[in-house]
Write an enzyme that holds these catalytic residues in place. Structure first.
Site, short mmCIF file in Angstrom:
data_model
loop_
_atom_site.label_atom_id
_atom_site.label_comp_id
_atom_site.label_asym_id
_atom_site.label_seq_id
_atom_site.Cartn_x
_atom_site.Cartn_y
_atom_site.Cartn_z
N ASN A 1 0.83 -1.11 -0.05
CA ASN A 1 -0.11 0.08 0.10
C ASN A 1 0.85 1.24 0.09
OD1 ASN A 1 0.92 0.24 2.42
ND2 ASN A 1 -1.02 0.03 3.71
N SER B 1 11.25 -11.42 13.88
CA SER B 1 12.39 -10.43 14.15
C SER B 1 12.86 -11.15 15.72
CB SER B 1 11.84 -9.29 14.53
OG SER B 1 12.60 -8.28 15.32
N ALA B 2 13.93 -10.85 15.69
CA ALA B 2 14.78 -11.24 16.94
C ALA B 2 14.12 -10.49 18.34
CB ALA B 2 16.20 -10.81 17.04
N TYR C 1 5.12 -3.61 18.91
CA TYR C 1 5.51 -4.13 17.70
C TYR C 1 6.12 -5.40 18.10
CZ TYR C 1 8.75 -5.26 14.11
OH TYR C 1 9.80 -5.99 12.96
N LYS D 1 4.59 -9.31 16.46
CA LYS D 1 5.21 -10.17 15.97
C LYS D 1 5.07 -11.71 16.42
CE LYS D 1 7.28 -8.16 12.39
NZ LYS D 1 7.05 -8.39 10.92
N TYR E 1 14.44 -12.34 11.85
CA TYR E 1 15.73 -11.54 11.75
C TYR E 1 16.41 -11.01 12.59
CZ TYR E 1 12.59 -11.31 7.32
OH TYR E 1 11.79 -11.52 6.45
N ASP F 1 16.86 -0.64 25.49
CA ASP F 1 17.93 -1.42 24.87
C ASP F 1 18.70 -2.51 25.66
OD1 ASP F 1 17.94 -0.14 22.34
OD2 ASP F 1 19.78 1.04 22.74
P1 NAD Z 1 9.59 -1.69 4.99
O1 NAD Z 1 8.78 -0.62 5.95
O2 NAD Z 1 10.58 -1.11 4.22
O3 NAD Z 1 8.69 -2.48 4.41
C1 NAD Z 1 7.19 -2.98 4.63
C2 NAD Z 1 6.44 -2.66 3.49
O4 NAD Z 1 5.28 -3.11 3.86
C3 NAD Z 1 6.25 -1.22 2.87
O5 NAD Z 1 6.44 -0.93 1.65
C4 NAD Z 1 4.89 -0.71 3.35
O6 NAD Z 1 4.46 0.09 2.39
C5 NAD Z 1 4.24 -2.13 3.31
N1 NAD Z 1 3.08 -2.10 4.16
C6 NAD Z 1 2.80 -1.81 5.46
N2 NAD Z 1 1.67 -2.13 5.86
C7 NAD Z 1 0.86 -2.72 4.68
C8 NAD Z 1 -0.31 -3.02 4.38
N3 NAD Z 1 -1.48 -3.22 5.45
N4 NAD Z 1 -0.78 -3.34 3.34
C9 NAD Z 1 0.22 -3.68 2.14
N5 NAD Z 1 1.34 -3.10 2.55
C10 NAD Z 1 1.58 -2.55 3.74
O7 NAD Z 1 10.18 -2.56 6.18
P2 NAD Z 1 11.33 -3.63 6.00
O8 NAD Z 1 12.63 -3.32 6.71
O9 NAD Z 1 11.51 -3.98 4.65
O10 NAD Z 1 10.64 -4.80 6.88
C11 NAD Z 1 10.22 -5.81 6.17
C12 NAD Z 1 9.55 -6.83 7.31
O11 NAD Z 1 10.53 -7.59 8.11
C13 NAD Z 1 8.58 -6.20 8.33
O12 NAD Z 1 7.35 -7.11 8.68
C14 NAD Z 1 9.27 -5.90 9.54
O13 NAD Z 1 8.55 -5.99 10.62
C15 NAD Z 1 10.29 -7.07 9.36
N6 NAD Z 1 11.56 -6.91 10.06
C16 NAD Z 1 12.41 -6.02 9.70
C17 NAD Z 1 13.56 -5.61 10.52
C18 NAD Z 1 14.17 -4.30 10.21
O14 NAD Z 1 15.18 -4.11 11.03
N7 NAD Z 1 14.26 -3.77 9.02
C19 NAD Z 1 13.83 -6.41 11.56
C20 NAD Z 1 13.26 -7.49 11.77
C21 NAD Z 1 12.05 -7.79 11.11
C1 WQD Z 2 21.41 -0.80 17.27
C2 WQD Z 2 22.48 -0.50 18.28
C3 WQD Z 2 21.61 1.05 19.76
C4 WQD Z 2 20.90 4.32 17.02
C5 WQD Z 2 15.82 -2.69 16.23
C6 WQD Z 2 14.41 -3.06 16.89
C7 WQD Z 2 14.28 -4.49 16.34
C8 WQD Z 2 14.71 -4.96 14.87
C9 WQD Z 2 15.56 -4.37 14.44
C10 WQD Z 2 12.62 -4.90 13.69
C11 WQD Z 2 21.87 -0.52 19.82
C12 WQD Z 2 22.56 1.69 19.17
C13 WQD Z 2 21.32 3.04 17.68
C14 WQD Z 2 21.56 5.49 17.46
C15 WQD Z 2 22.98 4.06 18.89
N1 WQD Z 2 13.62 -4.49 14.06
N2 WQD Z 2 22.44 2.97 18.48
N3 WQD Z 2 22.56 5.09 18.34
O1 WQD Z 2 17.56 -1.66 18.62
O2 WQD Z 2 19.06 -3.57 18.01
O3 WQD Z 2 16.79 -3.40 16.95
O4 WQD Z 2 15.75 -2.88 14.77
O5 WQD Z 2 12.10 -6.09 13.96
O6 WQD Z 2 13.08 -5.00 16.65
O7 WQD Z 2 14.35 -3.01 18.31
O8 WQD Z 2 18.55 -1.62 16.40
O9 WQD Z 2 19.88 -0.06 14.87
O10 WQD Z 2 18.29 0.77 16.60
O11 WQD Z 2 20.35 -0.36 17.53
O12 WQD Z 2 23.80 3.87 19.61
O13 WQD Z 2 21.37 6.63 16.81
O14 WQD Z 2 22.93 0.71 18.09
O15 WQD Z 2 21.81 1.47 21.18
O16 WQD Z 2 23.07 -0.89 20.74
P1 WQD Z 2 18.04 -2.54 17.56
P2 WQD Z 2 19.21 -0.27 16.18
#
Ligand code: NAD
Ligand code: WQD
Length: 354
Positions: free
Chosen positions: A48, A140-141, A164, A168, A192, A312
């Site tokens: 979307n 996610s972790a 969040y 998950k 991840y 954190d």
């Molecule tokens: P992102 O925001 O770049 O991608 C998510 C996409 O989903 C976006 O393009 C957004 O427009 C779309 N979206 C959201 N809600 C929607 C809906 N209701 N219908 C259709 N589209 C929708 O994020 P990302 O970093 O690519 O993450 C992808 C997935 O991986 C997510 O589920 C996120 O929670 C998970 N994840 C991400 C990370 C990270 O650090 N990037 C870590 C662990 C897990």
């Molecule tokens: C990494 C390290 C911060 C920013 C988050 C979500 C997790 C997952 C991945 C989706 C930490 C430090 C950060 C800054 C800093 N997402 N930091 N200055 O917190 O491990 O994980 O993203 O699923 O759910 O919680 O990632 O990149 O925010 O932080 O010092 O400006 O960098 O304290 O040690 P995080 P991060």
């Protein structure tokens, strides 16, 4: 059947396999589309565009010189999703769509539950109604909450420390209940660690809408002088240099893990649910990441030590051995490569996809 014939039959089967990628225009989804097309799969994206641009998908097509189908749609629109699944004869779904900002989820929990859990429910119902039961889910972790120790195995205890994370965990549970209730499902829940980096071309990458929350995009914007300096959140943790330790994984390795999981699922009998960590298994501190970034890109990243950030943990990295055992997958790219490719994307696209 001879080995060559078996190989050709399999290639033929894969090349006709249509994969629905929800959230495919986003950061990880766009890289996944690229690798899926490269592998010969047909790709249909539903997004979307709440947190992405469709330019990412045009770039994917240019990079791989193949076409995908993009439908601008919300996954909560169950009936529309059903039509798309039927019309394109979808065989498997990779579900990336969701909202992902931890801080925002604390402020807007209802929106997070509605979008992430509500979206997953609509999608899974649409899949069920169409008889499509192969699913890969982006977890996610964060589901490990405040981990007692690292490396973290898939059997470690689970908890949610923010809305969040709760979304998950809830979706993981829903998937397990679906697989238990119906022996035709196959699913892979992929947890991840910290995805960073970009395709080495610098044509697609992470494009945060506002000031980044995550470390790597913050560093790249400081290096570009879009932001003044980085705050390092705490240097008094019980880690080798006092700063937080994480398991950064290159987005190209991460999406290769999805391809491995898809091949695995397609070769398994149904009633199969696997849960797999996708990480490198290597911890890297904030200061180590800054130093590596400065060295490989030959640029200074100004920083100051700040207070710890609420919520954190000191250290969080994967035990990545199960992914290797099960999927024959392991991460190949190191921190230098992650820093180089992140900066290449940022310098080539100072304003993201705008
Ligand atoms: P992102 O925001 O770049 O991608 C998510 C996409 O989903 C976006 O393009 C957004 O427009 C779309 N979206 C959201 N809600 C929607 C809906 N209701 N219908 C259709 N589209 C929708 O994020 P990302 O970093 O690519 O993450 C992808 C997935 O991986 C997510 O589920 C996120 O929670 C998970 N994840 C991400 C990370 C990270 O650090 N990037 C870590 C662990 C897990
Ligand atoms: C990494 C390290 C911060 C920013 C988050 C979500 C997790 C997952 C991945 C989706 C930490 C430090 C950060 C800054 C800093 N997402 N930091 N200055 O917190 O491990 O994980 O993203 O699923 O759910 O919680 O990632 O990149 O925010 O932080 O010092 O400006 O960098 O304290 O040690 P995080 P991060």
């Amino acid at each position: 059947m001879s080995n060559i014939l078996f190989f050709l039959v399999n290639v033929e089967r894969m090349s006709k396999h249509q994969v629905l990628v929800t959230g495919g225009a986003g950061y990880i989804g766009s890289h996944a589309c690229l690798q899926l097309l490269k592998e010969g799969f047909e790709v249909v994206v539903i997004d979307n565009l709440t947190n992405s641009s469709k330019i990412s998908l045009q770039r994917v097509e240019e990079l791989v010189d193949r076409r995908l189908v993009f439908v601008e749609e919300d996954i909560r629109n169950e009936k529309e999703v059903e039509k798309i699944i039927r019309f394109h004869n979808i065989g498997s779904v990779i579900h990336f769509a969701g909202l992902k900002a931890v801080g925002e989820s604390v402020e807007y929990p209802l929106e997070y539950y509605e979008n992430n859990v509500g979206g997953a429910l609509s999608l899974f119902k649409a899949m069920k109604n169409c008889g499509i039961k192969n699913l890969i889910f982006s977890s996610s972790a964060t589901v490990y909450g405040i981990p007692e120790k690292s490396p973290i195995t898939e059997n470690s205890s689970l908890s949610a420390v923010n809305p969040y994370g709760s979304t998950k965990l809830s979706i993981e549970k829903i998937i397990q209940d679906i697989v238990n209730s119906d022996n035709q499902w196959r699913s892979a829940i992929l947890r991840y660690f910290n995805p960073v980096g970009a395709h080495p071309s610098g044509k697609i990458g992470e494009d945060p809408k506002d000031i980044p929350n995550n470390l790597m995009p913050y560093i790249t914007q400081v290096a570009m002088r879009k932001l003044e300096k980085l705050s390092v959140y705490g240097d008094d943790y019980d880690t080798p240099d006092g700063t937080g330790v994480r398991d950064y994984i290159h987005v190209m390795d991460l999406v290769d893990g999805h391809i491995a999981a898809l091949h695995y699922l397609l070769n398994q009998p149904p009633k199969n649910n696997v849960i797999v960590n996708l990480g490198t298994g290597i911890g890297c501190s904030v200061l180590e990441l800054i130093k590596t970034f400065e060295k490989i890109n030959n640029i200074e990243v100004p920083y100051e030590i700040a207070e710890r950030r609420a919520g954190d943990v000191a250290s969080c990295y994967a035990d990545a051995s199960y992914a290797y055992e099960l999927l024959n997958w392991s991460a190949k790219r190191d921190i230098s490569q992650m820093c180089k490719d992140s900066f290449e994307w940022q310098t080539k696209n100072p304003n993201g996809f705008e």
